[in-house]
Design a protein around this motif. Sequence first.
Motif, mmCIF file in Angstrom:
data_model
loop_
_atom_site.group_PDB
_atom_site.id
_atom_site.type_symbol
_atom_site.label_atom_id
_atom_site.label_comp_id
_atom_site.label_asym_id
_atom_site.label_seq_id
_atom_site.Cartn_x
_atom_site.Cartn_y
_atom_site.Cartn_z
ATOM 1 N N LEU A 101 46.404 41.270 40.834
ATOM 2 C CA LEU A 101 45.184 40.819 40.163
ATOM 3 C C LEU A 101 44.732 39.467 40.726
ATOM 4 O O LEU A 101 43.538 39.230 40.913
ATOM 5 C CB LEU A 101 45.433 40.732 38.659
ATOM 6 N N VAL A 102 45.682 38.597 41.043
ATOM 7 C CA VAL A 102 45.338 37.309 41.670
ATOM 8 C C VAL A 102 44.739 37.558 43.053
ATOM 9 O O VAL A 102 43.762 36.903 43.439
ATOM 10 C CB VAL A 102 46.570 36.376 41.750
ATOM 11 N N TYR A 103 45.280 38.528 43.810
ATOM 12 C CA TYR A 103 44.706 38.847 45.119
ATOM 13 C C TYR A 103 43.246 39.287 44.959
ATOM 14 O O TYR A 103 42.369 38.876 45.726
ATOM 15 C CB TYR A 103 45.486 39.960 45.815
ATOM 16 N N GLY A 104 42.996 40.106 43.954
ATOM 17 C CA GLY A 104 41.628 40.544 43.669
ATOM 18 C C GLY A 104 40.735 39.383 43.274
ATOM 19 O O GLY A 104 39.553 39.341 43.624
ATOM 20 N N LEU A 105 41.310 38.418 42.568
ATOM 21 C CA LEU A 105 40.555 37.233 42.151
ATOM 22 C C LEU A 105 40.106 36.427 43.367
ATOM 23 O O LEU A 105 38.988 35.910 43.396
ATOM 24 C CB LEU A 105 41.411 36.363 41.222
ATOM 25 N N ILE A 106 40.940 36.345 44.379
ATOM 26 C CA ILE A 106 40.574 35.609 45.595
ATOM 27 C C ILE A 106 39.425 36.319 46.314
ATOM 28 O O ILE A 106 38.501 35.683 46.821
ATOM 29 C CB ILE A 106 41.805 35.400 46.504
ATOM 30 N N GLU A 107 39.444 37.656 46.308
ATOM 31 C CA GLU A 107 38.309 38.412 46.862
ATOM 32 C C GLU A 107 37.039 38.101 46.068
ATOM 33 O O GLU A 107 35.959 37.943 46.626
ATOM 34 C CB GLU A 107 38.609 39.913 46.798
ATOM 35 N N PHE A 108 37.199 38.010 44.753
ATOM 36 C CA PHE A 108 36.083 37.701 43.860
ATOM 37 C C PHE A 108 35.518 36.311 44.170
ATOM 38 O O PHE A 108 34.301 36.106 44.194
ATOM 39 C CB PHE A 108 36.566 37.790 42.414
ATOM 40 N N ILE A 109 36.403 35.341 44.429
ATOM 41 C CA ILE A 109 35.968 33.989 44.810
ATOM 42 C C ILE A 109 35.090 34.069 46.061
ATOM 43 O O ILE A 109 34.014 33.479 46.116
ATOM 44 C CB ILE A 109 37.179 33.068 45.106
ATOM 45 N N LEU A 110 35.550 34.805 47.054
ATOM 46 C CA LEU A 110 34.799 34.900 48.309
ATOM 47 C C LEU A 110 33.437 35.539 48.073
ATOM 48 O O LEU A 110 32.419 35.049 48.573
ATOM 49 C CB LEU A 110 35.579 35.692 49.353
ATOM 50 N N ASP A 111 33.403 36.628 47.305
ATOM 51 C CA ASP A 111 32.127 37.283 47.030
ATOM 52 C C ASP A 111 31.149 36.320 46.365
ATOM 53 O O ASP A 111 29.962 36.313 46.677
ATOM 54 C CB ASP A 111 32.333 38.518 46.139
ATOM 55 N N ARG A 112 31.650 35.489 45.468
ATOM 56 C CA ARG A 112 30.795 34.505 44.790
ATOM 57 C C ARG A 112 30.339 33.428 45.772
ATOM 58 O O ARG A 112 29.165 33.074 45.812
ATOM 59 C CB ARG A 112 31.548 33.856 43.618
ATOM 60 N N TYR A 113 31.266 32.890 46.564
ATOM 61 C CA TYR A 113 30.923 31.807 47.486
ATOM 62 C C TYR A 113 29.942 32.260 48.567
ATOM 63 O O TYR A 113 29.122 31.469 49.034
ATOM 64 C CB TYR A 113 32.182 31.239 48.132
ATOM 65 N N LEU A 114 30.022 33.521 48.978
ATOM 66 C CA LEU A 114 29.114 34.003 50.027
ATOM 67 C C LEU A 114 27.660 34.027 49.561
ATOM 68 O O LEU A 114 26.742 34.047 50.387
ATOM 69 C CB LEU A 114 29.545 35.394 50.512
#
Length: 198
Positions: free
Chosen positions: A56-69
């Motif tokens: 779930l933390v790995y998915g959260l990091i993907e979520f961070i990237l999607d937001r930052y992009l």
Amino acid sequence: MGRRSLKDARQKEIIEVFYQIAKQEGLENASLAKTAELAGMNPSLIIHYFKTREQLVYGLIEFILDRYLQIFSVPASPNSTPKTVLLKIIDNVFSRKWNVLFDDSVSYSCYALALRDETIAGRYRQLLETLRKNMEQYIRACKKEGLLQVVNPAATADLVFVLVDGAYYYLSLVKEEEEYTAGLKRYKKQAIALLNFV
């Protein structure tokens, strides 16, 4: 860029709920059980998508990237040039727009985990490299048009983000709005100087 897709709507929903808990209670207090409760789901459904909290933390990091992009989303206009687009991105990066895309405390908590977990470190590095590569593309477009003079677009993009990372790390401790705004303006000016526009 080899990132895992977050297309599955249910999986994304779970990550967003996990993020909300991490934002409110701290990443260290966010759990699969709390996520299931807040999402109104059976815990077994959460485990179906994310076998462990680490996943779930790995998915959260993907979520961070999607937001930052999102910071690179600049509406097209008839007067757009590579220079105006790049300057708008710089404006976005050194503004509250960037800062509100993702909670600093959650982002720094994920970064702290990267110092102890190789998988998280790899994903976080990929996140940071993706942001730099995006910036590099815009710098290259300006260089191709003869709008700026930089020897190495990749190195310049890296330096811009070194400024960004350092700025937000420092400014996260500043409570006065006036001082915060002045700091952002100062760092933005340095970033534009690095671009060496003609």
